[in-house]
Motif scaffolding. Sequence first.
Motif, mmCIF file in Angstrom:
data_model
loop_
_atom_site.group_PDB
_atom_site.id
_atom_site.type_symbol
_atom_site.label_atom_id
_atom_site.label_comp_id
_atom_site.label_asym_id
_atom_site.label_seq_id
_atom_site.Cartn_x
_atom_site.Cartn_y
_atom_site.Cartn_z
ATOM 1 N N GLN A 115 24.657 29.859 -1.574
ATOM 2 C CA GLN A 115 26.152 30.621 -1.448
ATOM 3 C C GLN A 115 27.063 30.315 -2.572
ATOM 4 N N LYS A 116 27.440 31.192 -2.786
ATOM 5 C CA LYS A 116 28.424 30.528 -4.365
ATOM 6 C C LYS A 116 29.641 31.293 -4.312
ATOM 7 N N VAL A 117 31.046 30.870 -4.728
ATOM 8 C CA VAL A 117 32.118 31.376 -4.344
ATOM 9 C C VAL A 117 33.302 30.736 -5.965
ATOM 10 N N TYR A 118 33.569 32.033 -5.884
ATOM 11 C CA TYR A 118 34.739 31.852 -6.913
ATOM 12 C C TYR A 118 36.326 32.367 -6.159
ATOM 13 N N VAL A 119 37.072 31.104 -6.804
ATOM 14 C CA VAL A 119 38.446 31.696 -5.652
ATOM 15 C C VAL A 119 39.730 31.153 -6.776
ATOM 16 N N GLN A 177 24.877 21.058 -4.132
ATOM 17 C CA GLN A 177 26.203 20.623 -4.031
ATOM 18 C C GLN A 177 26.936 21.065 -4.865
ATOM 19 N N GLN A 178 27.346 21.504 -5.751
ATOM 20 C CA GLN A 178 28.579 21.948 -6.892
ATOM 21 C C GLN A 178 29.330 22.575 -7.258
ATOM 22 N N SER A 179 30.473 21.954 -7.790
ATOM 23 C CA SER A 179 31.566 22.955 -7.566
ATOM 24 C C SER A 179 32.717 22.505 -9.106
ATOM 25 N N GLY A 180 33.092 23.360 -9.391
ATOM 26 C CA GLY A 180 34.365 23.570 -10.569
ATOM 27 C C GLY A 180 35.600 23.846 -10.455
ATOM 28 N N SER A 181 36.036 23.433 -11.773
ATOM 29 C CA SER A 181 37.582 24.182 -11.533
ATOM 30 C C SER A 181 37.983 25.452 -10.567
ATOM 31 N N ASN A 182 37.547 26.539 -10.577
ATOM 32 C CA ASN A 182 37.225 27.772 -9.715
ATOM 33 C C ASN A 182 36.366 28.053 -8.817
ATOM 34 N N TRP A 183 35.485 27.408 -8.544
ATOM 35 C CA TRP A 183 34.465 28.220 -7.892
ATOM 36 C C TRP A 183 33.019 26.770 -7.638
ATOM 37 N N CYS A 184 32.354 27.235 -6.705
ATOM 38 C CA CYS A 184 31.598 26.629 -5.894
ATOM 39 C C CYS A 184 30.487 27.151 -5.366
ATOM 40 N N VAL A 185 29.028 26.206 -5.780
ATOM 41 C CA VAL A 185 28.250 26.493 -5.035
ATOM 42 C C VAL A 185 27.168 25.535 -3.754
ATOM 43 N N VAL A 186 26.726 26.657 -3.518
ATOM 44 C CA VAL A 186 26.453 25.286 -1.838
ATOM 45 C C VAL A 186 24.180 26.078 -1.532
ATOM 46 N N SER A 187 23.895 25.169 -1.782
ATOM 47 C CA SER A 187 22.500 25.940 -1.390
ATOM 48 C C SER A 187 21.602 24.610 -0.192
ATOM 49 N N GLY A 188 21.022 25.258 1.415
ATOM 50 C CA GLY A 188 20.408 24.371 1.757
ATOM 51 C C GLY A 188 19.819 25.327 2.454
ATOM 52 N N TYR A 189 20.142 24.968 3.789
ATOM 53 C CA TYR A 189 18.984 25.005 5.485
ATOM 54 C C TYR A 189 19.699 25.691 6.487
ATOM 55 N N GLN A 190 18.841 27.243 7.130
ATOM 56 C CA GLN A 190 19.967 27.233 7.974
ATOM 57 C C GLN A 190 18.612 27.951 8.993
ATOM 58 N N GLU A 198 45.000 32.938 2.929
ATOM 59 C CA GLU A 198 44.825 31.441 3.446
ATOM 60 C C GLU A 198 45.044 30.353 2.756
ATOM 61 N N HIS A 199 45.556 31.370 0.962
ATOM 62 C CA HIS A 199 45.604 30.001 -0.103
ATOM 63 C C HIS A 199 44.385 29.195 -0.153
ATOM 64 N N THR A 200 42.874 29.751 0.281
ATOM 65 C CA THR A 200 41.931 28.738 -0.001
ATOM 66 C C THR A 200 42.212 28.466 -1.801
ATOM 67 N N THR A 201 41.424 26.938 -1.376
ATOM 68 C CA THR A 201 40.925 25.717 -2.406
ATOM 69 C C THR A 201 39.733 26.033 -2.796
ATOM 70 N N VAL A 202 39.475 25.448 -4.245
ATOM 71 C CA VAL A 202 37.603 25.151 -4.394
ATOM 72 C C VAL A 202 37.118 24.145 -2.968
ATOM 73 N N LYS A 203 37.792 23.494 -2.524
ATOM 74 C CA LYS A 203 37.618 22.067 -1.892
ATOM 75 C C LYS A 203 37.095 22.466 -0.401
ATOM 76 N N SER A 204 38.416 23.421 0.231
ATOM 77 C CA SER A 204 38.292 23.854 1.436
ATOM 78 C C SER A 204 37.093 24.528 1.719
ATOM 79 N N MET A 205 36.775 25.870 0.499
ATOM 80 C CA MET A 205 35.818 26.692 0.694
ATOM 81 C C MET A 205 35.143 26.029 0.579
ATOM 82 N N ALA A 206 34.082 24.747 -0.068
ATOM 83 C CA ALA A 206 33.024 24.234 -0.064
ATOM 84 C C ALA A 206 32.416 23.402 1.532
#
Length: 230
Positions: free
Chosen positions: A189-193, A169-182, A149-157
């Motif tokens: 969660q950490k994702v490399y795009v 929440q933090q992100s770089g040129s090809n990664w993003c990190v989100v931490s919180g409560y469910q 789906e041609h996901t970007t760092v912004k859309s993934m975050a």
Amino acid sequence: MKSNYKWLVAGVAMSLFVATGCGEQAVTPSASTTAKTSANATSSVTNDTTNTSGDNASNAAASNGVNGTGQTSNADQNATTSSSDNTTSSGSSSSSVDYVSYTNPRFGFSLSVPAAYQKGQTPADGDGQGWSTNNNSMTVRAFAQYNVEHTTVKSMAASLTANEQVTYQQSGSNWCVVSGYQGSNIVYQKVYVGRTNLYELQIQYPKSEQSQYGGVTSAIANSFQPGSLT
């Protein structure tokens, strides 16, 4: 004859007087000469001391990582301003935990997990792997998928924060990190795009056990490396 003798004696005496006077002038410096010599010596010592002090100051500055302008060196600036994607969980140190490395044979991503964690069943398509504590209190899951789906760092975050009470929440040129409560759990969660693939790490454990699992989560997250990002 006597007259000649007197003149001879007088001549010898005059010669001795002149010779003695010249000898004293040859070996005894004048007062002005002594003063000049002393001043030159003092000036030389002063210059040497000044130069030595300057060299010592420069050496001390260099050893302390300070450049000539008194500013922190570039290396120190880079070290202190480098970004971190560590989780906000500030649990106990994980230095006493033994880790084992895992590399996914299909997508090439890798990470390290505690050796005592139980390895889950490997998916049939080989896209990832899961681990958990003996009582399933903490779960770790790492996997990859095609970026169809041609996901970007912004859309993934944005997707990661949709169902989570975000605390970090933090992100770089090809990664993003989100931490919180469910609910009653902490979710990290950490994702490399990449252009072709996405690589995701998911860690979950109860809020009440943050002190136990926070440090381990940081260690696992820091070890997580993607495969190809092209």
